[in-house]
Design a protein around this motif. Structure first.
Motif, PDB file in Angstrom:
ATOM      1  N   PHE A 196      -0.853  62.366   4.309  1.00  0.00           N
ATOM      2  CA  PHE A 196       0.195  61.922   5.232  1.00  0.00           C
ATOM      3  C   PHE A 196       1.278  62.994   5.349  1.00  0.00           C
ATOM      4  CE2 PHE A 196      -1.837  57.968   5.358  1.00  0.00           C
ATOM      5  CZ  PHE A 196      -1.141  57.025   6.090  1.00  0.00           C
ATOM      6  N   ALA A 197       1.678  63.559   4.210  1.00  0.00           N
ATOM      7  CA  ALA A 197       2.718  64.584   4.213  1.00  0.00           C
ATOM      8  C   ALA A 197       2.265  65.822   4.975  1.00  0.00           C
ATOM      9  CB  ALA A 197       3.095  64.956   2.781  1.00  0.00           C
ATOM     10  N   PHE A 198       0.991  66.184   4.843  1.00  0.00           N
ATOM     11  CA  PHE A 198       0.465  67.352   5.559  1.00  0.00           C
ATOM     12  C   PHE A 198       0.521  67.118   7.066  1.00  0.00           C
ATOM     13  CE2 PHE A 198      -3.056  70.084   7.115  1.00  0.00           C
ATOM     14  CZ  PHE A 198      -2.578  71.312   6.648  1.00  0.00           C
ATOM     15  N   GLY A 199       0.151  65.915   7.491  1.00  0.00           N
ATOM     16  CA  GLY A 199       0.241  65.599   8.919  1.00  0.00           C
ATOM     17  C   GLY A 199       1.668  65.654   9.416  1.00  0.00           C
ATOM     18  N   LEU A 200       2.607  65.138   8.619  1.00  0.00           N
ATOM     19  CA  LEU A 200       4.026  65.169   8.992  1.00  0.00           C
ATOM     20  C   LEU A 200       4.535  66.599   9.094  1.00  0.00           C
ATOM     21  CD1 LEU A 200       6.867  63.926   9.376  1.00  0.00           C
ATOM     22  CD2 LEU A 200       7.023  63.716   6.887  1.00  0.00           C
ATOM     23  N   VAL A 201       4.212  67.430   8.104  1.00  0.00           N
ATOM     24  CA  VAL A 201       4.668  68.825   8.099  1.00  0.00           C
ATOM     25  C   VAL A 201       4.074  69.588   9.271  1.00  0.00           C
ATOM     26  CG1 VAL A 201       4.469  71.013   6.835  1.00  0.00           C
ATOM     27  CG2 VAL A 201       5.138  68.932   5.624  1.00  0.00           C
ATOM     28  N   ALA A 202       2.776  69.388   9.548  1.00  0.00           N
ATOM     29  CA  ALA A 202       2.127  70.081  10.673  1.00  0.00           C
ATOM     30  C   ALA A 202       2.759  69.682  11.998  1.00  0.00           C
ATOM     31  CB  ALA A 202       0.637  69.776  10.680  1.00  0.00           C
ATOM     32  N   ALA A 203       3.097  68.403  12.146  1.00  0.00           N
ATOM     33  CA  ALA A 203       3.731  67.932  13.385  1.00  0.00           C
ATOM     34  C   ALA A 203       5.104  68.565  13.574  1.00  0.00           C
ATOM     35  CB  ALA A 203       3.842  66.409  13.364  1.00  0.00           C
ATOM     36  N   LEU A 204       5.871  68.693  12.490  1.00  0.00           N
ATOM     37  CA  LEU A 204       7.212  69.284  12.579  1.00  0.00           C
ATOM     38  C   LEU A 204       7.171  70.799  12.727  1.00  0.00           C
ATOM     39  CD1 LEU A 204       9.031  67.172   9.813  1.00  0.00           C
ATOM     40  CD2 LEU A 204       9.284  66.954  12.293  1.00  0.00           C
ATOM     41  N   ALA A 205       6.034  71.414  12.332  1.00  0.00           N
ATOM     42  CA  ALA A 205       5.913  72.873  12.395  1.00  0.00           C
ATOM     43  C   ALA A 205       5.426  73.365  13.750  1.00  0.00           C
ATOM     44  CB  ALA A 205       4.964  73.357  11.301  1.00  0.00           C
ATOM     45  N   VAL A 237      -4.475  69.157  16.840  1.00  0.00           N
ATOM     46  CA  VAL A 237      -4.130  70.441  17.472  1.00  0.00           C
ATOM     47  C   VAL A 237      -2.969  71.082  16.720  1.00  0.00           C
ATOM     48  CG1 VAL A 237      -3.269  71.552  19.571  1.00  0.00           C
ATOM     49  CG2 VAL A 237      -4.957  69.705  19.737  1.00  0.00           C
ATOM     50  N   ALA A 238      -2.022  70.244  16.297  1.00  0.00           N
ATOM     51  CA  ALA A 238      -0.885  70.741  15.514  1.00  0.00           C
ATOM     52  C   ALA A 238      -1.356  71.343  14.198  1.00  0.00           C
ATOM     53  CB  ALA A 238       0.102  69.606  15.244  1.00  0.00           C
ATOM     54  N   VAL A 239      -2.348  70.711  13.558  1.00  0.00           N
ATOM     55  CA  VAL A 239      -2.890  71.245  12.301  1.00  0.00           C
ATOM     56  C   VAL A 239      -3.506  72.624  12.537  1.00  0.00           C
ATOM     57  CG1 VAL A 239      -4.679  70.943  10.533  1.00  0.00           C
ATOM     58  CG2 VAL A 239      -3.277  68.996  11.246  1.00  0.00           C
ATOM     59  N   ASP A 294      14.188  73.532  14.393  1.00  0.00           N
ATOM     60  CA  ASP A 294      14.483  72.113  14.162  1.00  0.00           C
ATOM     61  C   ASP A 294      13.534  71.471  13.154  1.00  0.00           C
ATOM     62  OD1 ASP A 294      12.171  72.132  15.666  1.00  0.00           O
ATOM     63  OD2 ASP A 294      12.811  70.550  17.059  1.00  0.00           O
ATOM     64  N   PHE A 295      12.864  72.288  12.335  1.00  0.00           N
ATOM     65  CA  PHE A 295      11.881  71.754  11.385  1.00  0.00           C
ATOM     66  C   PHE A 295      12.494  70.697  10.472  1.00  0.00           C
ATOM     67  CE2 PHE A 295       9.706  71.908   7.235  1.00  0.00           C
ATOM     68  CZ  PHE A 295       8.417  71.581   7.629  1.00  0.00           C
ATOM     69  N   LEU A 296      13.685  70.947   9.965  1.00  0.00           N
ATOM     70  CA  LEU A 296      14.328  70.007   9.050  1.00  0.00           C
ATOM     71  C   LEU A 296      15.191  68.977   9.772  1.00  0.00           C
ATOM     72  CD1 LEU A 296      15.408  72.427   6.172  1.00  0.00           C
ATOM     73  CD2 LEU A 296      13.490  70.827   6.170  1.00  0.00           C
ATOM     74  N   SER A 297      15.585  69.288  10.988  1.00  0.00           N
ATOM     75  CA  SER A 297      16.527  68.405  11.684  1.00  0.00           C
ATOM     76  C   SER A 297      15.875  67.520  12.749  1.00  0.00           C
ATOM     77  CB  SER A 297      17.640  69.238  12.344  1.00  0.00           C
ATOM     78  OG  SER A 297      17.079  70.153  13.283  1.00  0.00           O
ATOM     79  N   ARG A 298      14.623  67.809  13.131  1.00  0.00           N
ATOM     80  CA  ARG A 298      13.976  66.994  14.156  1.00  0.00           C
ATOM     81  C   ARG A 298      13.796  65.564  13.632  1.00  0.00           C
ATOM     82  NH1 ARG A 298       8.112  68.691  16.157  1.00  0.00           N
ATOM     83  NH2 ARG A 298       9.204  70.697  16.236  1.00  0.00           N
ATOM     84  N   GLY A 299      14.177  64.609  14.437  1.00  0.00           N
ATOM     85  CA  GLY A 299      14.138  63.223  14.006  1.00  0.00           C
ATOM     86  C   GLY A 299      15.357  62.884  13.171  1.00  0.00           C
ATOM     87  N   GLY A 300      15.292  61.821  12.432  1.00  0.00           N
ATOM     88  CA  GLY A 300      16.430  61.394  11.620  1.00  0.00           C
ATOM     89  C   GLY A 300      16.041  60.144  10.870  1.00  0.00           C
ATOM     90  N   PHE A 301      16.994  59.255  10.661  1.00  0.00           N
ATOM     91  CA  PHE A 301      16.699  57.988  10.004  1.00  0.00           C
ATOM     92  C   PHE A 301      16.897  56.846  10.989  1.00  0.00           C
ATOM     93  CE2 PHE A 301      18.118  54.069   7.939  1.00  0.00           C
ATOM     94  CZ  PHE A 301      17.053  53.837   7.082  1.00  0.00           C
ATOM     95  N   ASN A 302      15.889  55.980  11.066  1.00  0.00           N
ATOM     96  CA  ASN A 302      16.060  54.713  11.773  1.00  0.00           C
ATOM     97  C   ASN A 302      15.307  53.667  10.966  1.00  0.00           C
ATOM     98  OD1 ASN A 302      13.285  54.115  13.345  1.00  0.00           O
ATOM     99  ND2 ASN A 302      13.665  56.329  13.376  1.00  0.00           N
ATOM    100  N   LEU A 303      15.927  52.515  10.782  1.00  0.00           N
ATOM    101  CA  LEU A 303      15.383  51.497   9.890  1.00  0.00           C
ATOM    102  C   LEU A 303      14.002  51.031  10.326  1.00  0.00           C
ATOM    103  CD1 LEU A 303      15.828  49.671   7.437  1.00  0.00           C
ATOM    104  CD2 LEU A 303      16.905  48.002   8.977  1.00  0.00           C
TER     105      LEU A 303
END
Length: 468
Positions: free
Chosen positions: A253-262, A271-273, A191-200
């Protein structure tokens, strides 16, 4: 930047005074390395992880919001930084040219409080990082190590801070790149690419966070550009600061986002990092620790300059020595360590909440500062008046700026969405703090109208012979 000569002191000898043209040095690119390296640290990485964990955005929408927020906010920090070479004085001292000699004191007080708050939060974070790397070291000792290291850098001052960040740009930039490569070179969750979605709400909250992040640096950006040659202009410092500040924070910020999704959903950010980067994780933790200490020196440096500015307001002929700056740094260090050693487990989150709430006072200040410098006075200030006991041509108080400033704060309150205060209209877009936008929209035209009206009245008075 030129090498330090034998005549150059190891410890910076200027504080809040004007830097003479003969002592100017450096290149615009030094601003890129300073702001790029400064923003590759645990706090922006943890904040980036929130984009997925708290705001529930997926990778694409998260990256878009991160980039847009920092690119918008970066305009403010870059415009503030570009003032340094022209003025040759710290940012808070320059505020006397907008608010008057005594009118600027309130802004200086808030700035000092924000610096000290971030300094305390970072030495607590540094202490926890040391314990995480070497569990045998007691927490109090770890906090003291982090605090003393940052203080040493802050006392030495401008040159050393720039030197460390030039090195840090290559080291931290390479480490972050290696972290990205490691994550994408290994198996990613389904679900790396699909986790979450768009919300305003989440998307606007992320954009706002990026804008606020950049604005929070604006009270001390020209402190690190005021030694540049005066003929360097506006464009080069603006571009160097803008690219350094935005690229550094967007990547973190992007690194934190990617680590969280990974990693599995709900994993704590750092811990995710560690989990996402495998054997590289411990190396990143050590580098992040060093960068916390280096970055925290900026907070101490800014706090000391703000306190000196406050004292010098009432003692116009006083030029503080190196010894004074060392003593003030030591006093701040001791006070902050006492607070940090008695901090509770959730101290960092509580203190960051307080500091983010105080950022309400920075938005109208930044609006007035930039409008005054770039549109009203167009970079032309009487430096001698800024240091005169009576404020010279700027007076003791500039009521137009003070009125616009307080109205700028008041109009934000109904929309504020902080841990300390939630306004009645804070949830127009749930979860997103849009008070900064209201502050900008109101303060900019209000101050422009008041300032130009005052300027027009003075011009008419001169023409009619009503003034000396």
């Amino acid at each position: 930047m030129p090498q330090m000569s034998r005549q150059d002191p190891l410890i910076e000898n200027h504080t809040v005074d004007y830097v003479p043209l003969a002592e100017r040095h450096g290149k615009a690119r030094d601003l890129f390395t300073l702001w790029f390296s400064t923003n590759i640290a645990p706090l922006p990485i943890v904040t980036g992880a929130m984009v997925a964990q708290v705001f529930h955005l997926n990778l694409m929408w998260g990256l878009l919001a991160i980039a847009l927020g920092h690119m918008l906010g970066g305009i403010v920090i870059a415009l503030a930084s570009a003032q340094g070479p022209r003025m040759g004085i710290p940012q808070m001292v320059q505020s006397r040219g907008q608010f008057g000699r005594y009118g600027a004191l309130l802004i200086v007080f808030f700035a000092a409080l924000i610096y000290i708050g971030f300094f305390i939060s970072n030495i607590v974070l540094a202490g926890k990082s040391i314990v995480g790397i070497v569990p045998e070291v007691p927490v109090p000792a770890s906090i003291l190590i982090g605090a003393l290291s940052a203080t040493a850098i802050g006392v030495i001052g401008y040159r050393f801070i720039h030197t460390l960040n030039r090195i840090g740009t290559w080291v931290m930039g390479s480490a972050l790149l290696a972290g990205f490569i490691y994550i994408f070179a290994h198996d990613l969750p389904a679900d790396f690419l699909s986790r979450g979605g768009f919300n305003l709400a989440g998307w606007l909250a992320t954009v706002s966070l990026g804008v606020i992040w950049q604005i929070s640096f604006s009270p001390y950006t020209s402190d690190y550009s005021r030694y540049l040659p005066a003929d360097i202009g506006i464009t080069r410092p603006f571009i160097a600061t803008y690219l350094g500040a935005t690229l550094g924070t967007i990547l973190s910020f992007a690194f934190g986002l990617v680590a969280a999704l990974a990693t599995p959903e709900g994993t704590e950010a750092m811990v995710a990092v560690k989990q996402a980067t495998g054997w590289l994780g411990p190396i990143l933790m050590v580098l992040f620790l060093l960068n916390i200490i280096s970055h925290n020196a900026l907070n101490l440096y800014g706090a000391v300059l703000s306190i000196i500015t406050s004292i010098q307001t009432f003692a116009s002929h006083w030029t503080p020595s190196i010894k004074v700056r060392v003593v003030l740094s030591s006093v701040i260090l001791a006070a902050c360590c006492m607070v940090a050693l008695g901090a509770s487990a959730d101290f960092i989150s509580q203190f960051i909440g307080l500091i983010l709430a105080l950022l309400l006072v920075l938005v109208p200040w930044a609006s007035i500062n930039l409008i005054d410098f770039y549109i009203i006075k167009r970079g032309h200030y009487d430096i001698a008046s800024i240091f005169q006991a009576d404020g010279g041509v700027y007076g003791r108080f500039n009521l137009h700026a003070i009125v616009a400033y307080f109205i700028g704060i008041l109009v934000q309150l109904p929309f504020a969405n902080t841990s300390l205060y939630v306004g009645p209209w804070a949830n127009l877009v749930e979860g997103a703090d849009l008070s900064w936008l209201v502050g900008l929209v109101v303060t900019v035209p209000l101050y422009y109208c008041l300032a130009t009206r005052q300027k027009t009245q003075r011009s008419r008075a001169v023409k009619l012979g009503y003034t000396d």
